[in-house]
Motif scaffolding. Structure first.
Motif, PDB file in Angstrom:
ATOM      1  N   SER A 126       6.529   0.496   8.049  1.00 17.14           N
ATOM      2  CA  SER A 126       6.634   0.737   6.608  1.00 17.14           C
ATOM      3  C   SER A 126       8.012   0.386   6.078  1.00 17.14           C
ATOM      4  CB  SER A 126       6.330   2.203   6.303  1.00 17.14           C
ATOM      5  OG  SER A 126       6.599   2.506   4.955  1.00 17.14           O
ATOM      6  N   TRP A 157     -10.244   6.556   5.953  1.00 17.55           N
ATOM      7  CA  TRP A 157      -9.932   5.284   6.600  1.00 17.55           C
ATOM      8  C   TRP A 157     -10.877   4.227   6.035  1.00 17.55           C
ATOM      9  CZ3 TRP A 157      -6.102   4.011   9.990  1.00 17.55           C
ATOM     10  CH2 TRP A 157      -5.406   5.052  10.615  1.00 17.55           C
ATOM     11  N   PHE A 181      -6.981  -5.274   6.759  1.00 18.15           N
ATOM     12  CA  PHE A 181      -6.037  -4.164   6.864  1.00 18.15           C
ATOM     13  C   PHE A 181      -6.837  -2.864   6.913  1.00 18.15           C
ATOM     14  CE2 PHE A 181      -3.383  -7.396   4.721  1.00 18.15           C
ATOM     15  CZ  PHE A 181      -2.350  -7.460   5.648  1.00 18.15           C
ATOM     16  N   ARG A 182      -6.568  -2.065   7.944  1.00 20.54           N
ATOM     17  CA  ARG A 182      -7.223  -0.763   8.062  1.00 20.54           C
ATOM     18  C   ARG A 182      -6.280   0.276   7.464  1.00 20.54           C
ATOM     19  NH1 ARG A 182     -10.127  -0.167  13.487  1.00 20.54           N
ATOM     20  NH2 ARG A 182     -11.545  -1.519  12.289  1.00 20.54           N
ATOM     21  N   ILE A 183      -6.695   0.831   6.344  1.00 22.49           N
ATOM     22  CA  ILE A 183      -5.827   1.700   5.559  1.00 22.49           C
ATOM     23  C   ILE A 183      -6.195   3.165   5.787  1.00 22.49           C
ATOM     24  CG2 ILE A 183      -4.973   2.218   3.242  1.00 22.49           C
ATOM     25  CD1 ILE A 183      -4.406  -0.641   3.942  1.00 22.49           C
ATOM     26  N   ALA A 237      -0.377   4.757   1.186  1.00 24.70           N
ATOM     27  CA  ALA A 237      -1.093   4.885   2.453  1.00 24.70           C
ATOM     28  C   ALA A 237      -0.304   5.761   3.421  1.00 24.70           C
ATOM     29  CB  ALA A 237      -1.329   3.515   3.060  1.00 24.70           C
ATOM     30  N   ALA A 286       0.864  -1.184   0.000  1.00 19.76           N
ATOM     31  CA  ALA A 286       0.000   0.000   0.000  1.00 19.76           C
ATOM     32  C   ALA A 286       0.896   1.229   0.000  1.00 19.76           C
ATOM     33  CB  ALA A 286      -0.931  -0.002   1.211  1.00 19.76           C
ATOM     34  N   SER A 338      -0.880   5.385   6.722  1.00 19.11           N
ATOM     35  CA  SER A 338      -0.668   4.465   7.832  1.00 19.11           C
ATOM     36  C   SER A 338      -1.473   3.201   7.549  1.00 19.11           C
ATOM     37  CB  SER A 338      -1.121   5.087   9.153  1.00 19.11           C
ATOM     38  OG  SER A 338      -0.981   4.175  10.223  1.00 19.11           O
ATOM     39  N   VAL A 339      -1.023   2.074   8.092  1.00 19.52           N
ATOM     40  CA  VAL A 339      -1.727   0.803   7.934  1.00 19.52           C
ATOM     41  C   VAL A 339      -1.791   0.111   9.290  1.00 19.52           C
ATOM     42  CG1 VAL A 339      -1.713  -1.491   6.888  1.00 19.52           C
ATOM     43  CG2 VAL A 339      -1.074   0.498   5.513  1.00 19.52           C
ATOM     44  N   GLN A 340      -2.981  -0.295   9.667  1.00 18.33           N
ATOM     45  CA  GLN A 340      -3.177  -1.066  10.884  1.00 18.33           C
ATOM     46  C   GLN A 340      -3.694  -2.459  10.519  1.00 18.33           C
ATOM     47  OE1 GLN A 340      -6.030   1.210  13.088  1.00 18.33           O
ATOM     48  NE2 GLN A 340      -4.627   2.902  13.496  1.00 18.33           N
ATOM     49  N   TRP A 347       3.860  -2.558   3.993  1.00 15.45           N
ATOM     50  CA  TRP A 347       3.676  -2.387   5.436  1.00 15.45           C
ATOM     51  C   TRP A 347       3.646  -3.775   6.069  1.00 15.45           C
ATOM     52  CZ3 TRP A 347       2.849   2.665   7.452  1.00 15.45           C
ATOM     53  CH2 TRP A 347       2.702   3.655   6.487  1.00 15.45           C
ATOM     54  N   ASP A 393      -5.226   1.882  -1.504  1.00 17.87           N
ATOM     55  CA  ASP A 393      -4.574   2.725  -0.490  1.00 17.87           C
ATOM     56  C   ASP A 393      -4.996   4.182  -0.633  1.00 17.87           C
ATOM     57  OD1 ASP A 393      -3.277   3.413  -2.797  1.00 17.87           O
ATOM     58  OD2 ASP A 393      -1.242   2.987  -2.082  1.00 17.87           O
TER      59      ASP A 393
END
Length: 748
Positions: free
Chosen positions: A185, A216, A207-209, A164, A161, A166-168, A192, A374
């Motif tokens: 990252s 989000w 994946f929370r992008i 992005a 991604a 951030s990625v969670q 990520w 992303d």
């Protein structure tokens, strides 16, 4: 000692907007009292207290809560940062020097590996191949990989991604709270990654992008090996290495198999509707039940292969699998990945090959899927002239992007590697080849040379075919390609696209068009039957009567046949007899083999109750016998793709709508004589020239009583009588039954 971490950094971490959480969390070198030490930091929102425990001594160092949200830190003088493992394909285990203990609200003590102390799963060679777009086993690195780090089992999550913020990773293992599992990252790769020690097989996740557009969104894993039953959309952590295959003999034989010269009778199947089971969700049978039923049926019907409409996970059942979201996940409608492995394994042990439809031409717009993954046009083109399919309302892959091309080719190889699939039929190839496919003037952008060819897609298809054939001997690829693009089934080295086969859409259209004519008018359309032999050997053709011919108002095959009830059945038997003796491999969609009356409906499937009627059983028996005929007679399969296997005897008798031709095999294989009468008029004592004198045994008659015919024929056969005819040195006199094909084999 005061922490060296700024409040703004901690705040961004808690908010989930920190661009590189690994710069805060895990072990980091710091200056402590004039010496080098290591600061170990963790975000533990559920912790009441936490400690760093040195593995060598067992010493516990308390961690200070430096933010009320649960941000902890400990300064350790004797702990080194863990070493990275860089060897490809090894069972990577971090050499970390510590682990973390914490107590929660209940006072329970929890031991855990620090996710940010675990080394990357990506080796230097992985990184190089990913950068080149040549990592054909990238499915063993990205996605959710079960992994052990310093004795602690968990799951390594990795996702591409690049745009992005951030990625969670969210899932069952962290209460779907992404703040607890913020990925780190690899900026140069756009990947990520995070090791989550509390995750395990069976856990659901996404994946929370935090996209580049500020949004989000929760996305399913593009490399997810399994998924929830639709309409649920989470991916499922899955171990693909715990199935014991029993098809080694099949795989060994397949490697020696020549797909051009061997018989191939393909039964196309939609698993969701082939047969239904009472009391099951939507009547869907599981893979194990399907394996037993389908293999028994294919044996009885003498089909050599099944071709499955797409089994990759798709949210909308009405798309029949052609709008794929989970490219690496067999649909959960029929069971889990091991159940699908059982399906393939079982069919292999019964001597039946498994081909699957593969869809690299487009993907749907579902929010949890690949579209704007992303926050940017990542897998697709930003320009809708190249990135959106006007017919299907779907997105088109950006084949020019290394990572996208890698994703698709690795996906194709994945099905061959992990599921032992024997062939891939590539859907909608024509839509990939042309930039102006189904587009109005001005609605497309020419390539760099001003042409309409999609050069990036061509490159991807060639690379795909080379990779398949080099790595998996005996595996076949087939293109559904409806135009006159040259060399679809020619080797890449010869300038072709490299497919094993091409579907002969021209033959299908012309033949069905001819058969829909009333017999009295067929004499005006003889060229619709003979034209296919002008180009029959320009490609390695499969003759398809597929699902596309019995949907969208076209009606079933038998309903497309003209005449009264008797003639409809006779015409269908004639169609099949002509098809099975025409050069090319054979494919028939389910239901057609017993003259399904209704157009195919994926909610209901074939009307098996029709087999209570002798007429339908007769067609079913005819198809089984035709399949057997092809298998047992080399002349009907050895030279499907070269003109040395075919010879016209008479293609000019349009007035009587008769075709007569020879099929020939390799040296020693007896020739096959095919005589087809496309009218309901019996032709008695019809002279046919033959190349060899002797006894020509009648080995098949589509007008046989067992098939529901009138039993006009030539049993047991005809002997030549020494008179030249049709420019052949000898001849026989035969009776041609109405709307039927009779087949003879030379018996010396």
């Amino acid at each position: 000692m005061h922490t060296q971490v700024s409040l703004s950094s901690i705040t961004r971490l808690i908010d989930g907007t920190h661009e590189n959480p690994s710069s805060l969390l895990g072990p980091h070198p710091v200056d402590y009292r004039g010496s080098q030490a290591v600061a170990v930091r963790s975000y533990l929102p559920e912790a009441k207290a936490a400690w760093v425990v040195e593995r060598s001594s067992g010493e516990r160092r308390p961690m200070r809560r430096i933010h009320p949200s649960g941000f902890f830190e400990a300064i350790c003088e004797s702990i080194d940062r863990p070493a990275q493992s860089r060897k490809m394909n090894e069972d990577i285990s971090a050499k970390s020097k510590y682990h973390i203990q914490m107590t929660n609200d209940t006072g329970k003590m929890i031991d855990m590996q620090d996710p940010y102390a675990a080394p990357s799963i990506l080796s230097d060679f992985d990184r190089y191949l990913i950068g080149e777009g040549k990592h054909h086993q990238i499915y063993e690195r990205l996605g959710a990989q079960l992994r052990t780090v310093d004795g602690q089992s968990g799951v390594n999550f990795a996702v591409w991604a690049p745009n992005a913020r951030s990625v969670q990773v969210v899932g069952d293992f962290n209460g779907w709270d992404g703040r607890k599992s913020v990925a780190r990252s690899h900026g140069d790769l756009g990947i990520w990654e995070l090791f989550v020690p509390t995750a395990k097989a069976g856990d659901r996740y996404k994946f929370r992008i935090h996209g580049m557009d500020g949004s989000w969104i929760d996305k399913s894993d593009p490399f997810g090996f399994a998924a929830e039953l639709p309409p649920l959309t989470a991916s499922i952590v899955t171990d693909l290495n715990n199935y014991q295959w029993e098809d080694a003999d099949w795989i060994e034989r397949r490697a020696e198999w020549n797909p051009l010269h061997e018989p191939m009778n393909v039964y196309e199947v939609h698993l969701g509707s082939w047969q239904k089971g009472p009391g099951r969700t939507h009547g869907w049978l599981d893979y194990k039940d399907l394996a037993r039923r389908l293999s028994e049926y294919c044996h009885r019907m003498n089909f050599t292969h099944v071709e499955l409409m797409p089994v990759s996970e798709h949210p909308y059942s009405g798309s029949w699998g052609y709008q794929t979201v989970g490219y690496f996940a067999p649909t959960s409608r029929h069971g889990d990945p091991n159940d699908f492995k059982f399906f393939v394994d079982y069919l292999h042990k019964q001597g039946i090959g498994v081909i699957v439809d593969w869809v690299p031409a487009h993907f749907p717009k579902d929010a949890h899927g690949l579209r704007r993954f992303d926050g940017s046009a990542l897998y697709e083109h930003e320009d809708p002239r190249k990135g959106e399919h006007p017919d299907w309302g779907t997105m088109i892959f950006n084949y020019g992007r290394n990572e996208v091309r890698n994703f698709l080719i690795a996906n194709a190889l994945f099905w061959l590697d992990k599921y032992h699939i024997d062939g891939l039929r590539v859907d909608a190839v024509a839509s990939m080849l042309y930039l102006d496919y189904s587009r109005e003037e001005g609605g497309w952008e020419p390539n760099q040379y001003g042409g309409r060819e999609n050069l990036e897609a061509l490159h991807m298809l060639r690379e795909f075919n080379v990779a398949v054939h080099e790595n998996y001997p005996g595996v076949v690829t087939a293109a559904e390609e409806s135009t006159a693009w040259p060399g679809v089934s020619k080797p890449v080295d010869d300038g072709g696209l490299g497919f094993t086969y091409k579907w002969n859409m021209g033959w299908m259209n012309d033949t069905l068009s001819y058969m829909r004519n009333e017999p009295i008018h067929r004499k005006f359309h003889q060229n619709e039957l003979t034209f296919s032999l002008i180009y029959a050997f320009t490609e390695n053709f499969v003759l398809p009567l597929s699902h596309d011919e019995v949907v969208h108002g076209k009606g079933s095959l038998i309903s497309q046949m003209p005449g009264d009830m008797w003639q409809k059945f006779a015409n269908l038997r004639l169609l099949y007899s002509y098809m099975w003796t025409h050069p090319g491999k054979k494919l028939l969609f389910m239901g057609g083999e017993f003259a399904q009356w209704n157009e195919w409906n994926d909610d209901e499937g074939p009307d098996w109750i029709l087999l209570d009627f002798a007429t339908h059983r007769g067609v079913q028996q005819l198809v089984a016998d035709l399949n057997k005929l092809v298998i047992e007679n080399p002349a009907l399969h050895q030279f499907d793709f070269t003109n040395e296997g075919f010879e016209w005897i008479d293609c000019m008798n349009a007035d009587d709508s008769i075709l007569v031709y020879l099929r020939k095999g390799m040296d020693g294989a007896p020739p096959i004589l095919v005589c087809s009468n496309f009218t309901p008029v019996v032709r008695t004592a019809y002279r046919v020239g033959v190349p060899h004198s002797g006894f020509w045994k009648e080995i098949f008659n589509s007008d046989g009583e067992a098939y529901g015919g009138s039993n006009v024929g030539n049993y047991p056969g005809r002997k030549t009588f020494g008179e030249e005819h049709h420019s052949r040195p000898d001849s026989i006199s035969v009776d041609l039954p109405p709307l039927a094909t009779v087949i003879f084999r030379l018996e010396h």
